[in-house]
Structures are given as structure tokens and as C-alpha cells.
Motif scaffolding. Sequence first.
Motif, PDB file in Angstrom:
ATOM      1  N   GLY A  67       0.277  -1.110   0.098  1.00 42.06           N
ATOM      2  CA  GLY A  67      -0.048  -0.092   0.258  1.00 42.06           C
ATOM      3  C   GLY A  67       1.056   1.294  -0.250  1.00 42.06           C
ATOM      4  N   LYS A 159       1.607   7.499   0.517  1.00 37.63           N
ATOM      5  CA  LYS A 159       0.572   7.128   1.131  1.00 37.63           C
ATOM      6  C   LYS A 159      -0.689   6.708  -0.031  1.00 37.63           C
ATOM      7  N   ASP A 320      -7.461   6.424   3.075  1.00 41.50           N
ATOM      8  CA  ASP A 320      -8.013   5.236   4.572  1.00 41.50           C
ATOM      9  C   ASP A 320      -7.693   4.036   4.117  1.00 41.50           C
ATOM     10  N   PRO A 322      -5.968   0.789   3.552  1.00 45.26           N
ATOM     11  CA  PRO A 322      -5.201  -0.450   4.528  1.00 45.26           C
ATOM     12  C   PRO A 322      -3.635  -0.250   3.963  1.00 45.26           C
ATOM     13  N   ASP A 324       0.557  -1.759   5.529  1.00 47.70           N
ATOM     14  CA  ASP A 324       1.311  -2.048   6.178  1.00 47.70           C
ATOM     15  C   ASP A 324       3.303  -1.840   5.602  1.00 47.70           C
ATOM     16  N   ARG A 329       0.418   3.420  10.655  1.00 49.78           N
ATOM     17  CA  ARG A 329      -0.557   2.621  10.738  1.00 49.78           C
ATOM     18  C   ARG A 329      -2.077   3.286   9.602  1.00 49.78           C
TER      19      ARG A 329
ATOM     20  N   PRO B 322      -5.777  -7.549  15.863  1.00 53.48           N
ATOM     21  CA  PRO B 322      -5.736  -6.954  15.297  1.00 53.48           C
ATOM     22  C   PRO B 322      -6.205  -5.545  16.397  1.00 53.48           C
ATOM     23  N   ASP B 324      -6.735  -1.003  17.264  1.00 53.76           N
ATOM     24  CA  ASP B 324      -7.307   0.046  16.740  1.00 53.76           C
ATOM     25  C   ASP B 324      -7.017   0.868  17.375  1.00 53.76           C
ATOM     26  N   ARG B 329       0.124   0.109  16.227  1.00 53.59           N
ATOM     27  CA  ARG B 329       0.145  -0.363  15.082  1.00 53.59           C
ATOM     28  C   ARG B 329       0.567  -2.317  15.013  1.00 53.59           C
TER      29      ARG B 329
END
Lengths: 329, 329
Positions: A67, A159, A320, A322, A324, A329, B322, B324, B329
Motif C-alpha cells: 500500500g 500513502k 484510508d 489499508p 502494512d 498505521r 488487530p 485500533d 500499529r
Amino acid sequence: MKKFINDPSMVEEQMIQGMVKAHPQHLRKLDCGNVVVRAVKKEGKVAIISGGGSGHEPAHGGYVGTGMLDAAVAGAVFTSPTPDQIYEAIKAVATDAGVLMVVKNYTGDVMNFEMAAEMAADMDEIEVRQVVTNDDVAVKDSLYTVGRRGVAGTVFVHKIAGALAETGASLDQVQEMAQRVIDNVRTMGAAIAPCTVPAAGTPGFTLAEDEMEVGIGIHGEPGTHRETMRTADETAGMLLEQILGDLDYSGREVAVMINGAGATPLMELYIINNHVADVLAAKGVRVYRTFVGEYMTSLEMQGFSISLLRLDDEMKALLDAPADTPAWR
Amino acid sequence: MKKFINDPSMVEEQMIQGMVKAHPQHLRKLDCGNVVVRAVKKEGKVAIISGGGSGHEPAHGGYVGTGMLDAAVAGAVFTSPTPDQIYEAIKAVATDAGVLMVVKNYTGDVMNFEMAAEMAADMDEIEVRQVVTNDDVAVKDSLYTVGRRGVAGTVFVHKIAGALAETGASLDQVQEMAQRVIDNVRTMGAAIAPCTVPAAGTPGFTLAEDEMEVGIGIHGEPGTHRETMRTADETAGMLLEQILGDLDYSGREVAVMINGAGATPLMELYIINNHVADVLAAKGVRVYRTFVGEYMTSLEMQGFSISLLRLDDEMKALLDAPADTPAWR
């Protein structure tokens, strides 16, 4: 010079080694110099490469992963990577979809990335394009740059263009999106204490107890001018005024980044955000998301920058999406 | 004192306000004092509360959110929150499943959290239990503590017990897991420059150009002793030796945390990790995951700590679950 290092001439390599050892699920180091690539190469997508001098951690190695980036090239501290290094990065991550390089506007970086792209085109027939970030509203030409400098806003390019590339978009589309972010982001920073490049051993500038540098870049250089210390609110307000005066944000939705320069406690960054959020609300600028932390640093400089990115619906979705990577984050 | 603040007496509140404005999707501030809770309360799970003095950001507000904490209580800088504040946090997040408080072992914290738990039990019939973290191998009794101090290892308790609570586990189970993390984590730190509490205006200690403090806590206090500066590898090796001598890690899988104290560049933390990873590999300690960054800071102290957590399969799954929150992170 008090630092947790071993040898000033080894900081870049030992840092990269330590980063790869910390994040083996994300990163792999090339054998040739300080280049990190994704642990697992993804074919069929535009590969995105960024980099620059070391000393901006987590930029740029921290943004390599799903990403965001496919490779990050790290030069010596505050010094452009060499064309050879960048060329090796291009060869390692290139796919049939092409390569986009995200370069901060510093003369050495732009020149060396361009040279590497030409090598890859000539010798390997790899299609490589380049976008140049220039979000710093503080200066136009400087000792380091022709035109504005690329600073923390570059991370938004990583990003958003990175998320689009991950979907399998074309090189044209990814380049257009990267440029759209560049066209819509502005940054300005200030510092109250300098940093020391390990190989130099002494700080880049000195300040009196009541002075701050306004309009700092990210290479330890002095800012555009020096002022008497003010409160956090006054300082943030002054930087924000420059940004809002440079681009029309009225009625727009924005992403905000309060970026620490390396030694500014998160407490102070949040105090700054408290005021930034109030000013934007009062001016009718709608905050979609806020990022507070260290995204693009200058070693242990005590300072911060504010970045404001105008968003549209497509950019919001990509922001927004995802990711990794070690640092996002 | 050079800081980006407005008024030393307002730093805690303006910081919390700025944090909530940055992360409205995660956090809500209670009206009564500096307490943050999840933006959306989750019923039917054990509620986990932590906190302590301000100045440790992102701890603890940064760990409030799905999979970690339900509330964080922030006292004045390096000062325990009051029983009243903690009591309000308990009332705000308590569910029928009960409340677990994760408290770092400092005398004021332990006393005030206990007092708040008694108030909640007496007045509201809320079942509140407490675990006390004590991961710092540097000292036993100190000016601030009876027994060992709770430091950066506390964040592993938030993550692992928080992930278990999120599954709907019972108060017994969550408390047992929190204690299991406490029993298996050890930390030690060093610093080369102090920090300045805003209300005090002067640094907590002074060091010569060639000196470092070994065995630091997280409240700006001096360490257990002072030594001549050494290389990053030597310093990391010395801290690691203390940790490995305190608990048997041989043949175990571990999580590693290289925690920055506030003003130590990520570059240096990665250089430290480079050596830590090598030493652990040579000793047959298997690294499952590594965390490098600022997790539990001391304002702008220039220092770091190493934490090692022994893992079992259940802890590994919870560590990887996970989460949030603003900071994890």
C-alpha cells in the motif's frame, strides 16, 4: 556530540541493518548499498521508489510495504543517494507496469534520481517516471534547492499514490495521482534546537535561549529567518497563516499532519494540534483526518512542521486504504 | 526551558484536548479532568484502565481503542492521577464483566488507583481488580517505588491483556493474562541527556559531555549510576546483559521493544536494535517480533530502554491480534 552510535561512518548501514532485522516481514536489504525493498515483490503493479539522505527516519524505509512504497534508497545523512544505488533499486522492483520515483525537491536528489532513471531506460528498457515534491511554503530558491523544498508532505504522496498503485492502476494514473497530492499539499515548520550530523560532530546552527528558527527544512540547515520564541499557539498560528495564505483551503476537507522533527515530545505536538484544530474550525476548513507524530524527521532536531492536504473523495479513500509498513498505521 | 507550550500549568489539559481532536474516531474526553475513554463504549467485556503521570506520550491515551485500553487517566507531568480522576474513569467504562486496572509500580500510582477501586466497589458495587507492572530490572527500592518500577514493558500488558479482554474473556482470565505478561517481561534503560518538567523549568539532572545515566526510570529522575559514554553496541550490550541475567530467556521466543525516551532519533534506536538482534541470535533467543519507536517516553529525555518479553503461543496470538488505537500499529 552525544549520540547512541558506534562510528559516524557506519550510522547509515547499521541503521538499515537494524531496521531490516526489526521488520523482516516487511523489508529486505539489497546487497548493494543501503536500499530496502519489500520482503516479497509484488508483480503487475506500478513500483514506487522514494528515498533521499538518511536522518529522516522513519522516512523512507519505514514506508516500504503493501500500500505504499516498493523500495527506499538511503544516502548518507542529509545527502542524496548515488545514481548507482537508485539504479539498483529500480532494477530490483521494476515490473511491466513501470516505475514511479517520488523525489523531494533538492538539487542532488533530483539530479541523481533522474540519472538513475536514464540508466534504467537505456540499459534495461525500464519505463521510469518521476514526480518531485515541493510542499514547503517557507522558501523558494535556497542553497539546497531550485524552487520549493520537498518536506513532510511527501509522506502523503507515498500513502495516496501507493494505495492507488496497489490496486493495479496504470503508470499514467499513479503519476497523475501523485502529482495531484503534490499540487494540494503545503507545509511549514519551525525549530527551537538544531541537530548534529554524526560525520560533522557539531550542530548545524546555534540559537539563543529565546530564539527559534522559522521556515526550517529537513536537513539541519537554518530556516528562512530567526524570531523570538513565542507560545506554541502563536508559533503554530504563524505557520498556519503562511500555509493558508499560499493555497485556498476555504470550505475544503483536509488531512492535517503535525510532524515532529525528531526530539519534540508528542505532548508538544498534541498541544500544537489543539490550536491548529481550533484555527481550522474557525476558518471553516474541515479536518477529515489528523496525523500527529514523527513522519519525516531531521535526526534530533527540536522542531515541528504543519502540513495541510486538500482532499477529494478519491484521495480520501486512498488515504484510508489499508497499508502494512513498519511506520504507517 | 525551550518548549512548544503555552503555559506550564496547562500542558496536560491542552495535550489531552489536542489528542482527542486528532483522534475523534478513537477517543472521547470526560468532562471531569484529563481522562480519555473509547469514543464508543463496548459493553460485555472486561474494561481495562491504565494511566499515570503525563509526559509518557503516547502512553497511555494513545493506547485507548479496540483491542487495548478502555480508558487512560492522565495526572500532571510525572505525577499520579488523583483517586477522583481514576474513579470517574472506572465509572465511565465499567461493565458487568468488571474492570482491570494496569498500574505501573510507583507508590503514588498504586495508592491512588487502589483508593479509586475501593470507592467504586463501595459506592457503585463495581468489581475492580489491579495488576502492578514492575519490569525495570535496574532497581529494587527507590525514592519513587517499593519494589521494581513499571516502565515500557507495561505497553505489552496493554496489548496482550487488551486483546484477550476484547474476545469477551472473564475478569479472572484477563487478570491472569496481564500477570503472565508482567511475570515474563523485563526492561532496562540508559540516557545521555535529561528532560525538563514544564512546571519545574530546569532539567532533572545534569550530565557531562562524556557521561550517561544507566538504569533510568521514566520520570526524569537520575538512573542507578553514572558511567562514561560508550558506543551504542556496548551500551545496548550492557543493558541486555542485566535483562538476560534476571530471567532465563534461553531457547525462548521473545518480543523485543527498543523504546525511545522522547528525543532519541529512530536512526539510533535502529542502530541499537541491530546489535540487540545479533546478541539475541548468538545466545539462541528467538525474536518473534520487534517494536522500535517511542512507546513510553519521558518528555524530551535522550535515552532508550530495551524490553524483552518471553512469549507462549497464546501470548503470540494476542500480540498479533488487530488493535485500533492512535498509537499501536
